[in-house]
Scaffold this motif. Structure first.
Motif, mmCIF file in Angstrom:
data_model
loop_
_atom_site.group_PDB
_atom_site.id
_atom_site.type_symbol
_atom_site.label_atom_id
_atom_site.label_comp_id
_atom_site.label_asym_id
_atom_site.label_seq_id
_atom_site.Cartn_x
_atom_site.Cartn_y
_atom_site.Cartn_z
ATOM 1 N N UNK A 1 -35.239 65.724 29.178
ATOM 2 C CA UNK A 1 -35.997 66.840 29.754
ATOM 3 C C UNK A 1 -36.262 66.625 31.240
ATOM 4 N N UNK A 2 -36.611 65.412 31.634
ATOM 5 C CA UNK A 2 -36.864 65.145 33.045
ATOM 6 C C UNK A 2 -35.628 65.421 33.890
ATOM 7 N N UNK A 3 -34.466 65.290 33.306
ATOM 8 C CA UNK A 3 -33.217 65.510 34.023
ATOM 9 C C UNK A 3 -32.806 66.974 34.035
ATOM 10 N N UNK A 4 -33.140 67.746 32.969
ATOM 11 C CA UNK A 4 -32.589 69.082 32.797
ATOM 12 C C UNK A 4 -33.585 70.221 33.009
ATOM 13 N N UNK A 5 -34.877 69.929 33.060
ATOM 14 C CA UNK A 5 -35.826 71.012 33.302
ATOM 15 C C UNK A 5 -35.599 71.629 34.676
ATOM 16 N N UNK A 6 -35.594 72.960 34.724
ATOM 17 C CA UNK A 6 -35.299 73.638 35.982
ATOM 18 C C UNK A 6 -36.538 74.209 36.657
ATOM 19 N N UNK B 1 -27.368 69.408 35.217
ATOM 20 C CA UNK B 1 -28.789 69.094 35.184
ATOM 21 C C UNK B 1 -29.635 70.341 35.280
ATOM 22 N N UNK B 2 -30.881 70.132 35.754
ATOM 23 C CA UNK B 2 -31.810 71.253 35.825
ATOM 24 C C UNK B 2 -31.696 72.051 37.095
ATOM 25 N N UNK B 3 -30.982 71.544 38.070
ATOM 26 C CA UNK B 3 -30.825 72.276 39.314
ATOM 27 C C UNK B 3 -31.944 72.060 40.302
ATOM 28 N N UNK B 4 -32.953 71.265 39.966
ATOM 29 C CA UNK B 4 -34.051 70.992 40.892
ATOM 30 C C UNK B 4 -33.597 69.926 41.881
ATOM 31 N N UNK B 5 -33.818 70.175 43.175
ATOM 32 C CA UNK B 5 -33.424 69.205 44.191
ATOM 33 C C UNK B 5 -34.242 67.929 44.099
#
Length: 688
Positions: free
Chosen positions: A33-38, A99-103
């Motif tokens: 989740x830490x890797x994929x949450x957007x 991934x989540x797309x968060x920079x």
């Protein structure tokens, strides 16, 4: 299952305590989740709940949980950075983002916001440590300068607040968590950030982490080994399937033990820079004394302590030699390095800090340091130390102690065996005797003669008079005993003791060579004796014939000495002469040569002649050639002072010295014309 639904499920699972399998699934899902949450808000929510979740923190091994939290954020940070790097390189569209797309920067800020007031500060440090180690794991400048500085500042601030809150929170988990976090991040922090940490509060925390239950468990692991050691015939077996060895493996796998080097470096750094009163440093040293004393006591109660290190291949089974024994000594050596590293920092601090320079602090500090070295001597004796900080700390402690004669006497009395006049049967006791003699040889200059006799000479005599063949640790003991006696004899204020001791010691030298003492040792000891008995030492005035008597004893032994090459003899301190083989006969001649620079002036010329005559009695041509070269070397190398050198030049050039040394006398052959002092005048015909 979508990421949002998975988040809801995990948050629900956080509320209850689960079995081991389910808990591991929760950890794995949290990392995903830490890797994929957007949504950054969801990252904040996940972190906030993770740091208060009963499913995570109500576990039997809290330090393992702390390690897992660091690992989760370390792994997630690496993946977030990698995903952003991949997107940048491939110019992927939003629909195909990994991934989540968060920079990276947004992800860090979102996660850090989750370390809020609902959880204690020490848990925040775990999260920050995981992020910093993950982002900087590649060794490249992953983070921008500003973001890295911000993250480092957050770690330092959270650490200081957590250290201040420890008395209120209690328990060993918060302090262990802080020590664990800093173990992984301390070397990554910039120097200004490091110096901002409250080292006064960190020192006891790091000490407890190193020596306590989360670290080395007080050294109690040694006590359990004895129960599992079995004897089969003449050999001991310690099985790799025994509970004590399994416990040893578990101990070495603890995070604070497996990364003990980093923890120790941090503690040493803290000792050097803390604004502490000497009492706190002394308390740290007291903790090290207690820990090492417990180690020694545990080893004394162990059956394996009855073995000489040189005999382990004979008395240990192949399985023990292959697995359990090396694993134990690998850990013990790491412990020695760790303790000495901290002790080195304390010693450095004592040299630089004015508070440590008064006798009330300096003497006890030196004594406790030497107590620690003694407690560790069964692992690494002073003669066997291999790293420089060991030697520096050991010798500096000695140098400090010798300034306080009363403290020297009290120290030696406290570690001296009651029956020190008898060689103990137990190898461990002999190791402690070796440590005692190694200490004692440095101290006689500031001790009164009666103390030198009782505390140094008498314990050393037991080993000097040992007549049985020596091997293993006995070699080192024999050498240390000689060094201790010579150090006493070298002190001018021990004149009466020298008169009493010198004849006995000289006879011991002759009796010991060549069976118990190597040629190198014999030459060194005899040369030292001649120096002690010659001017300007006071005994040369009261007993002027003493030195010459010893020289005559050597001279008359040369003719009857064995001319055959000596077998290689054990020599624990130094190496033998690399110029070639030596015999008993050639060693006695070389001993006379070595003594020439120390003889009284009125004896020099006569003994140059008699020594040259003895040189020609060496039967082996190769050994005689080595002795000739040594004779020429001592005349021209500057070992003699100006007055003796002048006598040597006159004897060599105009009194037949050259012919006697090089050719055996006036009737010698010219085949050895190559042996000439620098600047010698040669007939023109000899050059053709």
């Amino acid at each position: 299952m979508s990421v949002d639904r998975l988040l809801t499920t995990v948050l629900g699972l956080y509320r209850d305590v689960h079995d081991e399998v389910k808990t591991q699934q929760i950890f794995n899902t949290t990392t995903t989740l830490l890797t994929h949450l957007h949504n950054p808000l969801n990252l904040t929510l996940l972190t906030s709940n993770l740091l208060t979740a009963p499913a995570v923190w109500h576990r039997p091994d809290p330090i393992a949980t702390c390690y897992r939290i660091i690992s989760i954020y370390h792994t997630a940070a690496r993946h977030v950075y990698k995903n952003e790097l991949d997107r940048t390189r491939q110019s992927l569209q939003p629909a195909t983002r990994t991934g989540g797309g968060v920079g990276t920067e947004a992800w860090i800020r979102a996660v850090v916001k989750g370390a809020d007031d609902r959880s204690p500060r020490w848990k925040h440090v775990l999260v920050l440590a995981g992020i910093l180690t993950g982002m900087e794991a590649t060794g490249t400048d992953t983070l921008s300068h500003g973001l890295k500085h911000l993250l480092e500042g957050a770690i330092v601030t959270a650490t200081n607040l957590a250290l201040e809150a420890l008395p209120r929170e209690g328990g060993s988990v918060p302090s262990g968590a802080l020590a664990l976090s800093l173990t992984y991040t301390f070397h990554m922090l910039s120097e200004p950030c490091r110096s901002s940490i409250n080292f006064d509060l960190l020192i006891p925390v790091a000490t407890a982490a190193l020596l306590g239950e989360d670290g080395l468990s007080g050294g109690l692991f040694l006590g359990a080994i004895d129960v599992d050691v079995r004897q089969t015939g003449d050999q001991f077996v310690w099985s790799e399937r025994s509970p004590s060895f399994l416990h040893l493996r578990q101990l070495t796998q603890k995070p604070l033990v497996s990364d003990m080097g980093a923890l120790v470096k941090m503690l040493a750094y803290a000792v050097g820079r803390a604004n502490v009163h000497p009492g706190k440093v002394m308390q740290l040293q007291d903790d090290l004394v207690a820990f090492t004393q417990r180690l020694l006591q545990q080893w004394q109660a162990n059956k394996l302590s009855e073995l000489e290190m040189s005999e382990t291949s004979l008395f240990l089974t192949p399985e023990t030699l292959r697995t359990t024994w090396p694993a134990l000594w690998q850990l013990l050596k790491r412990i020695t390095f760790a303790v000495v590293t901290v002790l080195h920092a304390i010693t450095q601090r004592s040299l630089l800090d004015v508070y440590f320079r008064n006798a009330g602090v300096a003497a006890p500090l030196a004594v406790k340091s030497l107590d620690i070295f003694r407690n560790l001597s069964f692992i690494s004796s002073p003669h066997a130390s291999e790293f420089q900080i060991y030697k520096f700390t050991y010798l500096t402690s000695i140098d400090t102690l010798v300034q306080y004669p009363e403290a020297c006497i009290t120290f030696l009395q406290s570690i001296k065996r009651p029956d020190s006049g008898v060689i103990p049967a137990n190898p461990l006791d002999r190791t402690l005797d070796l440590c005692y003699l190694s200490f004692a040889e440095h101290l006689p200059l500031n001790l009164p003669p009666d103390a030198c006799d009782a505390l140094i000479v008498q314990p050393a005599m037991a080993y000097l008079t040992h007549s049985a063949p020596i091997s293993g640790r006995m070699v080192e003991l024999f050498e240390s005993a000689h060094s201790a006696i010579l150090s006493v004899l070298s002190c001018p204020h021990n004149g009466d003791l020298i008169v009493k001791l010198a004849p006995f010691y000289s006879e011991t030298l002759f009796t010991s060579f060549p069976t118990h003492i190597s040629p190198r040792q014999f030459r060194l000891a005899f040369k030292t004796m001649i120096q002690i008995l010659s001017p300007p030492f006071p005994i040369s005035a009261t007993h002027p014939g003493f030195a010459e008597t010893l020289l005559e004893m050597v001279r008359f032994r040369i003719t009857a000495a064995n001319p055959l090459p000596l077998p290689p003899s054990p020599d624990a301190v130094g190496k033998e002469d690399l110029s070639g083989p030596v015999s008993e006969q050639s060693t006695l001649v070389m001993t006379l040569i070595d003594s020439l620079p120390f003889l009284p002036l009125h004896m020099v010329e006569d003994w140059m002649t008699w020594t040259a005559e003895s040189l020609n009695e060496i039967l082996d041509p190769a050994m005689r050639d080595v002795a000739r070269r040594r004779y020429v070397e001592i005349l021209g190398s500057g070992e003699m002072d100006v007055e003796r050198a002048a006598i040597g030049v006159a004897w060599w050039g105009s009194k037949g010295g050259r012919e006697l040394v090089l050719f055996g006398g006036p009737g010698g052959t010219s085949e050895q014309q190559q042996f000439m002092m620098s600047g010698a005048i040669v007939e023109e015909s000899s050059k053709l």
